[in-house]
Design an enzyme around this catalytic site. Structure first.
Site, PDB file in Angstrom:
ATOM      1  CE  LYS A 179     -11.019  -0.522  10.651  1.00 40.16           C
ATOM      2  NZ  LYS A 179     -10.390   0.283   9.640  1.00 40.16           N
ATOM      3  CG  ASN A 222      -0.188  -0.102   2.504  1.00 36.59           C
ATOM      4  OD1 ASN A 222       0.548   0.805   2.853  1.00 36.59           O
ATOM      5  ND2 ASN A 222      -0.323  -1.228   3.213  1.00 36.59           N
ATOM      6  CG  ASP A 262      -6.556  -5.898   6.242  1.00 38.30           C
ATOM      7  OD1 ASP A 262      -6.120  -5.868   7.406  1.00 38.30           O
ATOM      8  OD2 ASP A 262      -7.168  -4.953   5.704  1.00 38.30           O
ATOM      9  N   PRO A 278      -2.703 -12.425  10.330  1.00 38.14           N
ATOM     10  CG  PRO A 278      -0.725 -12.693  11.534  1.00 38.14           C
ATOM     11  CD  PRO A 278      -1.324 -12.919  10.180  1.00 38.14           C
TER      12      PRO A 278
HETATM   13  O1  PMT Z   1       2.667   6.040   6.580  1.00 39.56           O
HETATM   14  P1  PMT Z   1       2.033   7.340   6.130  1.00 39.56           P
HETATM   15  O2  PMT Z   1       2.209   7.602   4.644  1.00 39.56           O
HETATM   16  O3  PMT Z   1       2.469   8.492   6.969  1.00 39.56           O
HETATM   17  O4  PMT Z   1       0.437   7.174   6.325  1.00 39.56           O
HETATM   18  C1  PMT Z   1      -0.087   7.090   7.605  1.00 39.56           C
HETATM   19  C2  PMT Z   1      -1.222   6.068   7.681  1.00 39.56           C
HETATM   20  C3  PMT Z   1      -2.374   6.566   6.831  1.00 39.56           C
HETATM   21  C4  PMT Z   1      -0.767   4.703   7.181  1.00 39.56           C
HETATM   22  C5  PMT Z   1      -1.615   5.983   9.199  1.00 39.56           C
HETATM   23  O5  PMT Z   1      -2.027   7.240   9.636  1.00 39.56           O
HETATM   24  C6  PMT Z   1      -2.753   4.976   9.415  1.00 39.56           C
HETATM   25  O6  PMT Z   1      -3.922   5.276   9.320  1.00 39.56           O
HETATM   26  N1  PMT Z   1      -2.374   3.700   9.734  1.00 39.56           N
HETATM   27  C7  PMT Z   1      -3.283   2.577   9.872  1.00 39.56           C
HETATM   28  C8  PMT Z   1      -3.662   2.115   8.506  1.00 39.56           C
HETATM   29  C9  PMT Z   1      -4.512   0.878   8.542  1.00 39.56           C
HETATM   30  O7  PMT Z   1      -4.052  -0.144   8.149  1.00 39.56           O
HETATM   31  O8  PMT Z   1      -5.671   1.012   9.098  1.00 39.56           O
HETATM   32  P2  PMT Z   1      -6.741  -0.216   9.216  1.00 39.56           P
HETATM   33  O9  PMT Z   1      -8.000   0.503   9.491  1.00 39.56           O
HETATM   34  O10 PMT Z   1      -6.668  -1.100   8.050  1.00 39.56           O
HETATM   35  O11 PMT Z   1      -6.248  -1.011  10.489  1.00 39.56           O
HETATM   36  C10 PMT Z   1      -6.685  -0.697  11.805  1.00 39.56           C
HETATM   37  C11 PMT Z   1      -5.559  -0.920  12.799  1.00 39.56           C
HETATM   38  O12 PMT Z   1      -5.231  -2.320  12.865  1.00 39.56           O
HETATM   39  C12 PMT Z   1      -4.261  -0.217  12.473  1.00 39.56           C
HETATM   40  O13 PMT Z   1      -3.739   0.278  13.693  1.00 39.56           O
HETATM   41  C13 PMT Z   1      -3.364  -1.297  11.904  1.00 39.56           C
HETATM   42  O14 PMT Z   1      -1.989  -1.043  12.192  1.00 39.56           O
HETATM   43  C14 PMT Z   1      -3.855  -2.535  12.630  1.00 39.56           C
HETATM   44  N2  PMT Z   1      -3.745  -3.795  11.883  1.00 39.56           N
HETATM   45  C15 PMT Z   1      -4.445  -3.954  10.709  1.00 39.56           C
HETATM   46  C16 PMT Z   1      -4.383  -5.157  10.051  1.00 39.56           C
HETATM   47  C17 PMT Z   1      -3.599  -6.217  10.582  1.00 39.56           C
HETATM   48  N3  PMT Z   1      -3.499  -7.368   9.962  1.00 39.56           N
HETATM   49  N4  PMT Z   1      -2.903  -6.018  11.717  1.00 39.56           N
HETATM   50  C18 PMT Z   1      -2.974  -4.844  12.389  1.00 39.56           C
HETATM   51  O15 PMT Z   1      -2.325  -4.688  13.426  1.00 39.56           O
END
Ligand code: PMT
Length: 404
Positions: A337, A210, A279, A305
């Protein structure tokens, strides 16, 4: 050592003989890694030329509120949102009077009204002007509003008098500016932060990933260090230099990030999951480069995971902070979340339109329990500092409740 790498400093210069010191200060700020934009008042330009400051900053110098050229490059509101610190050195008695009374008749005073960043003033004036009760009243007003006043120093003055009123030397201003970033609100705590993207291999030459640049996570790591915490940073592949005081663990895939987090988490007080973790990963990675043959090609993916959810579900989890990158229904999705992953806090960002992924700026809405805090568009460095303050408050509150 000064921690100014990557810090955005808006250097305001007002009219006074000490304006020449601003040129030396600018050079030193840049030598210590700060990015500096200069705003000069009309009177400042009588003492030192914008050209000097432009050559030293490498950026267009801003002198007028209503200027087509500079406004089209960066509007004054964008400029007010840009800095991590507004540093006005030298700051004249006239500027202090106008600022304390909320005037917005020129660019610098307008920026001071429009910014949400910390403001630091290094006064410079004749010793009688400094002692004048009006000046002291103005300074008192500014201090009450949280404006940081540094100096002045005592000594010989350009006007031939001797007393309090000399601007601090550039080296002293530099030290105090760097120190202003150090809050120590998390001293003694151990932070574990993930940043950047993960990559899932398809074959030896291709992967799924990504647009995460790692900037947000690296800014959080820096803010954690400035808060006095011991920081471990688990980073996906990015083109950034990690803060020198962080323990850096480089990973590529989600499996590697998962492993690294689980290795580190037992010695962690606060876990902040800023990484954009993939994911899904490939069911089967091809060991040889996949050849182009049919018109369509299907990849079979399996769920990765959820590292964050797994950490939050540990028997004695650290204070757990997630991020949520959303393109729609920001609040609803972030709240979902927060609850489903059983987090202490979540920082949600609406992605797109120059915010979120791979940009310098972001805007965050943070949720916890029944609380909510909105952070307007600002640099990731600035947002990270506000976020760390919020985390420290909630973390300390949770610890106090635990011990009672
Ligand atoms: O890196 P930059 O260019 O500065 O951009 C910043 C960002 C947009 C990446 C950052 O601000 C951000 O939003 N990060 C989380 C992105 C994300 O994957 O969000 P999500 O909604 O898909 O996941 C929710 C949370 O679960 C996140 O804290 C993620 O780290 C965590 N996660 C998700 C999937 C997974 N398999 N394991 C996880 O731990």
């Amino acid at each position: 050592m000064y921690q100014l790498t990557g810090k955005r400093i808006l250097l305001g210069v007002t009219g006074g003989i000490a304006a020449y010191k601003a040129a030396i200060l600018l050079r030193q700020l840049r030598q210590h890694g700060a990015e500096v934009r200069v705003v000069m008042t009309h009177n400042a330009c009588e003492f030192i030329t914008p050209l000097t400051m432009q050559a030293l900053s490498g950026k267009l110098v801003h002198t007028k509120l209503l200027d087509l050229e500079t406004e089209s490059a960066m509007s004054h509101i964008e400029l007010a949102r840009w800095p991590d610190l507004v540093l006005i050195a030298p700051s004249s008695a006239n500027f202090i009077a106008r600022y304390s009374n909320g005037f917005a008749e020129d660019l610098l005073s307008t920026l001071c009204l429009a910014t949400s960043s910390p403001v630091m003033l290094a006064p410079a004036m004749n010793q009688q002007m400094w002692q004048n009760p009006v000046t002291q009243e103005n300074l008192k007003k500014l201090r009450t509003r949280g404006i940081i006043i540094i100096g002045p120093a005592k000594g010989d003055q350009a006007c031939g008098e001797n007393g309090l009123g000399r601007m601090l030397e550039p080296e002293e201003v530099l030290t105090l500016a760097a120190k202003s970033f150090e809050t120590n609100i998390l001293s003694g705590s151990r932070l574990l932060i993930t940043a950047g993207p993960t990559r899932e291999a398809i074959d030896p030459v291709r992967y799924i990933s990504n647009h995460s640049s790692g900037r947000m996570g690296y800014a959080v790591a820096m803010a954690g260090i400035e808060a006095g915490a011991e920081v471990s940073l688990i980073s996906g592949p990015v083109n950034l230099s990690a803060p020198s005081r962080a323990k850096l663990i480089n990973v590529i895939s989600t499996a590697e990030m998962h492993f690294a987090v689980m290795q580190e988490v037992s010695s962690t007080d606060i876990f902040i999951s800023t990484a954009a973790v993939a994911d899904y990963s490939l069911q089967n990675i091809a060991y040889k480069k996949i050849k182009k043959s049919s018109d369509t090609y299907e990849l079979s993916l399996k769920k990765n995971p959820d590292i964050l959810a797994e950490v939050a579900a540990l028997d004695s989890p650290p204070f757990t902070v997630g991020f949520a990158a959303e393109t729609e229904n920001l609040e609803l999705n972030a709240q979902a979340k927060l609850r489903s992953k059983r987090l202490d806090m979540i920082a949600a960002n609406q992605v797109g339109q120059g915010l979120g992924f791979d940009s310098e700026m972001n805007a965050l809405t943070v949720f916890w329990g029944t609380g909510k805090k909105q952070m307007q568009k600002a640099s990731k460095t600035r947002l990270a500092r506000i976020l760390i303050t919020l985390i420290a408050d909630r973390y300390n509150e949770k610890n106090i409740n635990k011990t009672h």
